[in-house]
Motif scaffolding. Structure first.
Motif, PDB file in Angstrom:
ATOM      1  N   ARG A  77      -6.241   3.096  -8.304  1.00  0.00           N
ATOM      2  CA  ARG A  77      -5.041   3.424  -7.540  1.00  0.00           C
ATOM      3  C   ARG A  77      -5.207   4.749  -6.810  1.00  0.00           C
ATOM      4  O   ARG A  77      -4.805   4.875  -5.651  1.00  0.00           O
ATOM      5  CB  ARG A  77      -3.821   3.478  -8.473  1.00  0.00           C
ATOM      6  CG  ARG A  77      -3.247   2.119  -8.822  1.00  0.00           C
ATOM      7  CD  ARG A  77      -1.868   2.249  -9.451  1.00  0.00           C
ATOM      8  NE  ARG A  77      -1.906   2.841 -10.770  1.00  0.00           N
ATOM      9  CZ  ARG A  77      -1.973   2.148 -11.902  1.00  0.00           C
ATOM     10  NH1 ARG A  77      -2.005   0.834 -11.863  1.00  0.00           N
ATOM     11  NH2 ARG A  77      -1.999   2.752 -13.073  1.00  0.00           N
ATOM     12  N   SER A  78      -5.786   5.725  -7.468  1.00  0.00           N
ATOM     13  CA  SER A  78      -5.942   7.039  -6.831  1.00  0.00           C
ATOM     14  C   SER A  78      -6.856   6.972  -5.620  1.00  0.00           C
ATOM     15  O   SER A  78      -6.589   7.611  -4.590  1.00  0.00           O
ATOM     16  CB  SER A  78      -6.491   8.053  -7.843  1.00  0.00           C
ATOM     17  OG  SER A  78      -5.489   8.400  -8.791  1.00  0.00           O
ATOM     18  N   GLU A  79      -7.938   6.206  -5.715  1.00  0.00           N
ATOM     19  CA  GLU A  79      -8.843   6.058  -4.573  1.00  0.00           C
ATOM     20  C   GLU A  79      -8.141   5.405  -3.393  1.00  0.00           C
ATOM     21  O   GLU A  79      -8.294   5.830  -2.238  1.00  0.00           O
ATOM     22  CB  GLU A  79     -10.067   5.236  -4.975  1.00  0.00           C
ATOM     23  CG  GLU A  79     -11.031   5.953  -5.904  1.00  0.00           C
ATOM     24  CD  GLU A  79     -12.141   5.053  -6.417  1.00  0.00           C
ATOM     25  OE1 GLU A  79     -13.242   5.577  -6.685  1.00  0.00           O
ATOM     26  OE2 GLU A  79     -11.915   3.830  -6.555  1.00  0.00           O
ATOM     27  N   LEU A  80      -7.365   4.370  -3.676  1.00  0.00           N
ATOM     28  CA  LEU A  80      -6.656   3.670  -2.610  1.00  0.00           C
ATOM     29  C   LEU A  80      -5.580   4.558  -1.996  1.00  0.00           C
ATOM     30  O   LEU A  80      -5.413   4.601  -0.767  1.00  0.00           O
ATOM     31  CB  LEU A  80      -6.037   2.379  -3.151  1.00  0.00           C
ATOM     32  CG  LEU A  80      -5.237   1.531  -2.151  1.00  0.00           C
ATOM     33  CD1 LEU A  80      -6.041   1.254  -0.886  1.00  0.00           C
ATOM     34  CD2 LEU A  80      -4.802   0.229  -2.808  1.00  0.00           C
ATOM     35  N   ILE A  81      -4.866   5.290  -2.820  1.00  0.00           N
ATOM     36  CA  ILE A  81      -3.832   6.200  -2.316  1.00  0.00           C
ATOM     37  C   ILE A  81      -4.462   7.278  -1.431  1.00  0.00           C
ATOM     38  O   ILE A  81      -3.931   7.603  -0.363  1.00  0.00           O
ATOM     39  CB  ILE A  81      -3.055   6.831  -3.485  1.00  0.00           C
ATOM     40  CG1 ILE A  81      -2.135   5.779  -4.124  1.00  0.00           C
ATOM     41  CG2 ILE A  81      -2.231   8.036  -3.005  1.00  0.00           C
ATOM     42  CD1 ILE A  81      -1.528   6.215  -5.434  1.00  0.00           C
ATOM     43  N   ASP A  82      -5.601   7.829  -1.863  1.00  0.00           N
ATOM     44  CA  ASP A  82      -6.295   8.832  -1.047  1.00  0.00           C
ATOM     45  C   ASP A  82      -6.672   8.248   0.310  1.00  0.00           C
ATOM     46  O   ASP A  82      -6.534   8.907   1.354  1.00  0.00           O
ATOM     47  CB  ASP A  82      -7.553   9.323  -1.761  1.00  0.00           C
ATOM     48  CG  ASP A  82      -7.247  10.264  -2.918  1.00  0.00           C
ATOM     49  OD1 ASP A  82      -6.121  10.797  -2.975  1.00  0.00           O
ATOM     50  OD2 ASP A  82      -8.138  10.451  -3.774  1.00  0.00           O
ATOM     51  N   HIS A  83      -7.159   7.009   0.298  1.00  0.00           N
ATOM     52  CA  HIS A  83      -7.551   6.354   1.553  1.00  0.00           C
ATOM     53  C   HIS A  83      -6.338   6.141   2.450  1.00  0.00           C
ATOM     54  O   HIS A  83      -6.401   6.427   3.660  1.00  0.00           O
ATOM     55  CB  HIS A  83      -8.217   5.010   1.249  1.00  0.00           C
ATOM     56  CG  HIS A  83      -8.485   4.188   2.465  1.00  0.00           C
ATOM     57  ND1 HIS A  83      -9.422   4.548   3.419  1.00  0.00           N
ATOM     58  CD2 HIS A  83      -7.926   3.023   2.906  1.00  0.00           C
ATOM     59  CE1 HIS A  83      -9.436   3.642   4.387  1.00  0.00           C
ATOM     60  NE2 HIS A  83      -8.544   2.712   4.091  1.00  0.00           N
ATOM     61  N   ILE A  84      -5.246   5.654   1.905  1.00  0.00           N
ATOM     62  CA  ILE A  84      -4.037   5.411   2.695  1.00  0.00           C
ATOM     63  C   ILE A  84      -3.529   6.720   3.316  1.00  0.00           C
ATOM     64  O   ILE A  84      -3.181   6.772   4.502  1.00  0.00           O
ATOM     65  CB  ILE A  84      -2.939   4.758   1.833  1.00  0.00           C
ATOM     66  CG1 ILE A  84      -3.335   3.309   1.496  1.00  0.00           C
ATOM     67  CG2 ILE A  84      -1.584   4.797   2.540  1.00  0.00           C
ATOM     68  CD1 ILE A  84      -2.437   2.657   0.457  1.00  0.00           C
ATOM     69  N   ILE A 210       0.397  -1.090   6.236  1.00  0.00           N
ATOM     70  CA  ILE A 210       1.384  -1.867   5.484  1.00  0.00           C
ATOM     71  C   ILE A 210       0.709  -2.942   4.640  1.00  0.00           C
ATOM     72  O   ILE A 210       1.088  -3.185   3.486  1.00  0.00           O
ATOM     73  CB  ILE A 210       2.411  -2.491   6.451  1.00  0.00           C
ATOM     74  CG1 ILE A 210       3.255  -1.389   7.100  1.00  0.00           C
ATOM     75  CG2 ILE A 210       3.326  -3.479   5.712  1.00  0.00           C
ATOM     76  CD1 ILE A 210       4.160  -1.886   8.214  1.00  0.00           C
ATOM     77  N   HIS A 211      -0.308  -3.578   5.206  1.00  0.00           N
ATOM     78  CA  HIS A 211      -1.052  -4.600   4.465  1.00  0.00           C
ATOM     79  C   HIS A 211      -1.651  -4.031   3.184  1.00  0.00           C
ATOM     80  O   HIS A 211      -1.516  -4.628   2.105  1.00  0.00           O
ATOM     81  CB  HIS A 211      -2.150  -5.171   5.361  1.00  0.00           C
ATOM     82  CG  HIS A 211      -3.261  -5.847   4.636  1.00  0.00           C
ATOM     83  ND1 HIS A 211      -3.074  -6.982   3.859  1.00  0.00           N
ATOM     84  CD2 HIS A 211      -4.580  -5.543   4.538  1.00  0.00           C
ATOM     85  CE1 HIS A 211      -4.236  -7.353   3.334  1.00  0.00           C
ATOM     86  NE2 HIS A 211      -5.153  -6.498   3.726  1.00  0.00           N
ATOM     87  N   LEU A 212      -2.301  -2.894   3.271  1.00  0.00           N
ATOM     88  CA  LEU A 212      -2.933  -2.311   2.084  1.00  0.00           C
ATOM     89  C   LEU A 212      -1.901  -1.952   1.017  1.00  0.00           C
ATOM     90  O   LEU A 212      -2.175  -2.079  -0.182  1.00  0.00           O
ATOM     91  CB  LEU A 212      -3.731  -1.061   2.462  1.00  0.00           C
ATOM     92  CG  LEU A 212      -5.141  -1.291   3.022  1.00  0.00           C
ATOM     93  CD1 LEU A 212      -5.794   0.042   3.363  1.00  0.00           C
ATOM     94  CD2 LEU A 212      -6.004  -2.065   2.033  1.00  0.00           C
ATOM     95  N   GLU A 213      -0.742  -1.522   1.438  1.00  0.00           N
ATOM     96  CA  GLU A 213       0.287  -1.165   0.462  1.00  0.00           C
ATOM     97  C   GLU A 213       0.949  -2.427  -0.127  1.00  0.00           C
ATOM     98  O   GLU A 213       0.993  -2.600  -1.345  1.00  0.00           O
ATOM     99  CB  GLU A 213       1.324  -0.245   1.099  1.00  0.00           C
ATOM    100  CG  GLU A 213       0.751   1.123   1.417  1.00  0.00           C
ATOM    101  CD  GLU A 213       1.779   2.129   1.888  1.00  0.00           C
ATOM    102  OE1 GLU A 213       1.416   3.303   1.971  1.00  0.00           O
ATOM    103  OE2 GLU A 213       2.941   1.732   2.169  1.00  0.00           O
ATOM    104  N   ASN A 214       1.449  -3.299   0.747  1.00  0.00           N
ATOM    105  CA  ASN A 214       2.146  -4.489   0.260  1.00  0.00           C
ATOM    106  C   ASN A 214       1.248  -5.419  -0.547  1.00  0.00           C
ATOM    107  O   ASN A 214       1.664  -5.943  -1.601  1.00  0.00           O
ATOM    108  CB  ASN A 214       2.715  -5.292   1.438  1.00  0.00           C
ATOM    109  CG  ASN A 214       4.031  -4.747   1.954  1.00  0.00           C
ATOM    110  OD1 ASN A 214       4.553  -3.769   1.435  1.00  0.00           O
ATOM    111  ND2 ASN A 214       4.571  -5.372   2.975  1.00  0.00           N
ATOM    112  N   ASN A 215       0.041  -5.651  -0.057  1.00  0.00           N
ATOM    113  CA  ASN A 215      -0.802  -6.710  -0.596  1.00  0.00           C
ATOM    114  C   ASN A 215      -1.899  -6.250  -1.537  1.00  0.00           C
ATOM    115  O   ASN A 215      -2.559  -7.083  -2.159  1.00  0.00           O
ATOM    116  CB  ASN A 215      -1.425  -7.499   0.571  1.00  0.00           C
ATOM    117  CG  ASN A 215      -0.385  -8.078   1.491  1.00  0.00           C
ATOM    118  OD1 ASN A 215       0.683  -8.499   1.040  1.00  0.00           O
ATOM    119  ND2 ASN A 215      -0.652  -8.096   2.781  1.00  0.00           N
TER     120      ASN A 215
END
Length: 221
Positions: A77-84, A210-215
């Motif tokens: 989750r942290s890696e994805l949040i950093d990317h977003i 939005i795709h990365l967050e929703n899906n």
């Protein structure tokens, strides 16, 4: 196997977008909403647009040899949040002020022309305000909760963010309506063309965001 027997048609746009590298480019080309409308099956989405399935499927199936994109579903989750945050939040904050300046200039100079997107600057100003508030809520409330493993407690904020994503999707559609699908008229000045190119980049980035967050991020949560 006939087109109607193709398993891909029964998959949701969200699933295809997360599983087939390069598919989001195909979806954008055919104006298929894989972020806010990602719950629809490919078949239902094609039917809603009145599109023939064969060329879309051919493009998607040709992606088999495309180099895989980063598997964010397999990231923390942290890696994805950093990317977003780094790829999308910071980018939107650079995009919108410049687009707003160009929109104001185009309307001021070309407002008497029938193809001028009158009202675009006002709409972009509203989008910028709403998106900034949305990102701040994510950065200050939701993202810290997810980083700290407070998944159950994050259900409420996630629901709010999803509803706001729907609003952003409607705002993107309004952009398309105002700009003739972001197509500059014949003889448009350089600023007008640069504005529409920038709007297309914003649309691309916001849909991916939005795709990365929703899906992905919210599914993991």
């Amino acid at each position: 196997m006939t087109v109607t027997d193709t398993p891909l048609l029964n998959k949701s746009l969200a699933d295809i977008a997360t599983q087939v590298a390069g598919s989001t480019r195909v979806f954008r080309h055919y104006k298929l909403d894989f972020c806010c409308g990602g719950h629809l099956s490919l078949q239902d989405a094609l039917n809603a647009k009145g599109l023939d399935a064969e060329p879309v499927l051919a493009e998607l199936e040709s992606l088999a040899d495309v180099e895989p994109e980063t598997d964010w579903a397999g990231s923390s989750r942290s890696e994805l949040i950093d990317h977003i945050y780094n790829r999308y939040h910071l980018t939107h904050r650079q995009q919108l002020p410049e687009l707003l300046k160009m929109a104001r200039r185009v309307e001021a100079v070309h407002g008497n022309k029938p193809d001028c997107p009158v009202g675009l600057a006002e709409h972009l100003g509203h989008m910028s305000h709403e998106l900034e508030g949305h990102m701040q809520k994510e950065e200050q409330i939701l993202f810290p909760m997810l980083r700290n493993g407070l998944v159950q407690q994050a259900a409420g904020p996630i629901h709010v963010m999803q509803n706001e994503h729907d609003d952003h999707g409607e705002a993107l559609q309004r952009l398309m309506d105002l700009t003739n699908d972001m197509t500059p008229p014949t003889g448009a000045c350089n600023t007008w063309r640069a504005l529409y190119a920038g709007l297309e980049a914003l649309r691309h980035d916001l849909m991916e965001h939005i795709h990365l967050e929703n899906n992905v991020l919210f599914k993991v949560a």
